[in-house]
Design a protein around this motif. Structure first.
Motif, PDB file in Angstrom:
ATOM      1  N   LYS A  17       0.829  -1.196   0.000  1.00 55.36           N
ATOM      2  CA  LYS A  17       0.000   0.000   0.000  1.00 55.36           C
ATOM      3  C   LYS A  17       0.874   1.262   0.000  1.00 55.36           C
ATOM      4  N   LEU A  18       0.563   2.165  -0.910  1.00 53.08           N
ATOM      5  CA  LEU A  18       1.227   3.460  -0.955  1.00 53.08           C
ATOM      6  C   LEU A  18       0.186   4.564  -0.808  1.00 53.08           C
ATOM      7  N   PHE A  19       0.526   5.576  -0.042  1.00 52.83           N
ATOM      8  CA  PHE A  19      -0.368   6.709   0.206  1.00 52.83           C
ATOM      9  C   PHE A  19      -0.175   7.765  -0.877  1.00 52.83           C
ATOM     10  N   PHE A  20      -1.264   8.433  -1.231  1.00 55.21           N
ATOM     11  CA  PHE A  20      -1.161   9.525  -2.199  1.00 55.21           C
ATOM     12  C   PHE A  20      -2.119  10.659  -1.854  1.00 55.21           C
ATOM     13  N   ARG A  21      -1.785  11.823  -2.331  1.00 58.63           N
ATOM     14  CA  ARG A  21      -2.663  12.996  -2.284  1.00 58.63           C
ATOM     15  C   ARG A  21      -2.814  13.497  -3.711  1.00 58.63           C
ATOM     16  N   GLU A  22      -3.978  14.063  -4.012  1.00 57.92           N
ATOM     17  CA  GLU A  22      -4.133  14.611  -5.353  1.00 57.92           C
ATOM     18  C   GLU A  22      -5.045  15.821  -5.358  1.00 57.92           C
ATOM     19  N   ALA A  23      -4.897  16.620  -6.392  1.00 54.34           N
ATOM     20  CA  ALA A  23      -5.757  17.769  -6.633  1.00 54.34           C
ATOM     21  C   ALA A  23      -6.181  17.739  -8.092  1.00 54.34           C
ATOM     22  N   ARG A  24      -7.472  17.957  -8.322  1.00 51.23           N
ATOM     23  CA  ARG A  24      -8.012  17.967  -9.681  1.00 51.23           C
ATOM     24  C   ARG A  24      -8.719  19.291  -9.942  1.00 51.23           C
ATOM     25  N   VAL A  65      -0.773  14.788  -8.658  1.00 53.39           N
ATOM     26  CA  VAL A  65      -0.744  13.675  -7.721  1.00 53.39           C
ATOM     27  C   VAL A  65       0.625  13.602  -7.056  1.00 53.39           C
ATOM     28  N   GLY A  66       0.625  13.528  -5.723  1.00 55.49           N
ATOM     29  CA  GLY A  66       1.862  13.321  -4.982  1.00 55.49           C
ATOM     30  C   GLY A  66       1.764  12.009  -4.224  1.00 55.49           C
ATOM     31  N   ILE A  67       2.762  11.153  -4.359  1.00 54.28           N
ATOM     32  CA  ILE A  67       2.746   9.897  -3.618  1.00 54.28           C
ATOM     33  C   ILE A  67       3.801   9.927  -2.521  1.00 54.28           C
ATOM     34  N   ASP A  68       3.586   9.132  -1.479  1.00 54.20           N
ATOM     35  CA  ASP A  68       4.607   8.906  -0.462  1.00 54.20           C
ATOM     36  C   ASP A  68       5.379   7.658  -0.880  1.00 54.20           C
ATOM     37  N   LEU A  69       6.652   7.811  -1.132  1.00 56.93           N
ATOM     38  CA  LEU A  69       7.473   6.696  -1.583  1.00 56.93           C
ATOM     39  C   LEU A  69       7.628   5.638  -0.492  1.00 56.93           C
ATOM     40  N   PRO A  70       7.934   4.409  -0.851  1.00 50.24           N
ATOM     41  CA  PRO A  70       8.038   3.328   0.136  1.00 50.24           C
ATOM     42  C   PRO A  70       8.990   3.660   1.281  1.00 50.24           C
ATOM     43  N   GLY A  71       8.516   3.404   2.507  1.00 55.56           N
ATOM     44  CA  GLY A  71       9.330   3.647   3.689  1.00 55.56           C
ATOM     45  C   GLY A  71       9.287   5.063   4.210  1.00 55.56           C
ATOM     46  N   LEU A  72       8.525   5.946   3.542  1.00 55.62           N
ATOM     47  CA  LEU A  72       8.495   7.360   3.912  1.00 55.62           C
ATOM     48  C   LEU A  72       7.050   7.856   4.040  1.00 55.62           C
ATOM     49  N   GLY A  73       6.861   8.936   4.795  1.00 55.28           N
ATOM     50  CA  GLY A  73       5.539   9.514   4.957  1.00 55.28           C
ATOM     51  C   GLY A  73       4.540   8.503   5.476  1.00 55.28           C
ATOM     52  N   HIS A  74       3.369   8.477   4.857  1.00 49.83           N
ATOM     53  CA  HIS A  74       2.328   7.515   5.237  1.00 49.83           C
ATOM     54  C   HIS A  74       2.514   6.165   4.545  1.00 49.83           C
ATOM     55  N   SER A  75       3.628   5.996   3.840  1.00 52.16           N
ATOM     56  CA  SER A  75       3.944   4.704   3.217  1.00 52.16           C
ATOM     57  C   SER A  75       5.097   4.005   3.946  1.00 52.16           C
ATOM     58  N   LYS A  76       5.238   4.309   5.233  1.00 50.60           N
ATOM     59  CA  LYS A  76       6.373   3.777   6.002  1.00 50.60           C
ATOM     60  C   LYS A  76       6.372   2.258   6.084  1.00 50.60           C
ATOM     61  N   GLU A  77       5.202   1.654   6.037  1.00 53.54           N
ATOM     62  CA  GLU A  77       5.132   0.198   6.162  1.00 53.54           C
ATOM     63  C   GLU A  77       5.556  -0.515   4.878  1.00 53.54           C
ATOM     64  N   ALA A  78       5.616   0.214   3.791  1.00 50.76           N
ATOM     65  CA  ALA A  78       6.002  -0.397   2.513  1.00 50.76           C
ATOM     66  C   ALA A  78       7.516  -0.484   2.398  1.00 50.76           C
ATOM     67  N   SER A  79       7.990  -1.516   1.754  1.00 55.96           N
ATOM     68  CA  SER A  79       9.426  -1.705   1.557  1.00 55.96           C
ATOM     69  C   SER A  79       9.828  -1.234   0.164  1.00 55.96           C
ATOM     70  N   ALA A  80      10.960  -0.524   0.097  1.00 55.18           N
ATOM     71  CA  ALA A  80      11.464  -0.088  -1.198  1.00 55.18           C
ATOM     72  C   ALA A  80      11.875  -1.301  -2.027  1.00 55.18           C
TER      73      ALA A  80
END
Length: 228
Positions: A17-24, A65-80
């Motif tokens: 799972k990766l977290f993202f924010r976006e604006a349209r 769209v901005g994503i949180d890369l693996p291991g950072l931000g709200h994507s900390k649980e994801a592995s790079a």
């Protein structure tokens, strides 16, 4: 300024799972090509939110769209997919674009995120219509032949007081269709802390990004085709 719709969520990328924010753009208008914003090791998609970049880009008519890369931000649980400082498989960003349902995309890639963006940029059949590297890492790990095959219009953003920016510029200049954009020390704000310097540079990218997008002629062609 045009209204925008802000949202956030998660996507599944290669089983994680990766977290993202976006604006349209609001009002039901058809967005121009998407802008995907990556980030450095000390930051996350929240940086682009707080700087106003997501909103500014959406106001210009793009899906931002901005994503949180693996291991950072709200994507900390994801592995790079690979160790920091090594080139990640191009399939990683391909999976991100597919999960977000992005088509033709402009990719903004500061510092750490170069390990993800450069393999994707140089992969055969890349769907990028614009690339904005901001002093990315790993530029020395791409061969001259791979740089030479890239046709994507590229705006190389760097600071004149940033050694990483100057170093990456020397490699990125091998891209056939590039244009450099140097931000001076007076623009970046004077500081000896690398994190603050990177944040200041990101802030200036936020201010000029909508102007940068206009430098990519492929976007104008895309817009004309949408209007037909």
């Amino acid at each position: 300024m045009a209204d925008v719709r802000l949202s956030e969520g998660t996507i599944s990328v290669q089983g994680q799972k990766l977290f993202f924010r976006e604006a349209r753009p609001a009002g039901g208008q058809a967005p121009r090509p998407a802008v995907l914003l990556l980030h450095g090791i000390r930051f996350s998609s929240e940086t682009w939110l707080k700087l106003g970049t997501l909103e500014r880009v959406a106001q210009a008519g793009y899906r931002a769209v901005g994503i949180d890369l693996p291991g950072l931000g709200h994507s900390k649980e994801a592995s790079a997919p690979t160790a920091i400082g090594e080139l990640a498989p191009s399939s990683f960003l391909q999976s991100v674009l597919e999960a977000l349902e992005l088509g033709s995309t402009v990719l903004v890639s500061p510092s750490l995120s170069g390990m993800y963006s450069l393999p994707f940029l140089t992969a055969p059949g890349s769907q990028l219509c614009g690339y904005v590297p901001v002093a990315p890492i790993c530029t020395d790990k791409v061969s001259p032949a791979d740089y030479g095959r890239v046709k994507t219009p590229t705006l190389i953003v760097y600071g004149d007081q940033d050694p990483m920016g100057e170093s990456s510029l020397q490699h990125l200049k091998q891209l056939p269709n590039h244009q450099p954009a140097c931000l001076t020390a007076s623009v970046q704000l004077s500081t000896c802390l690398s994190a603050q310097r990177e944040l200041a540079l990101s802030g200036q990218v936020s201010v000029c990004l909508s102007v940068c997008l206009s430098l990519f002629p492929e976007l104008q062609v895309h817009e004309k085709n949408q209007e037909k």
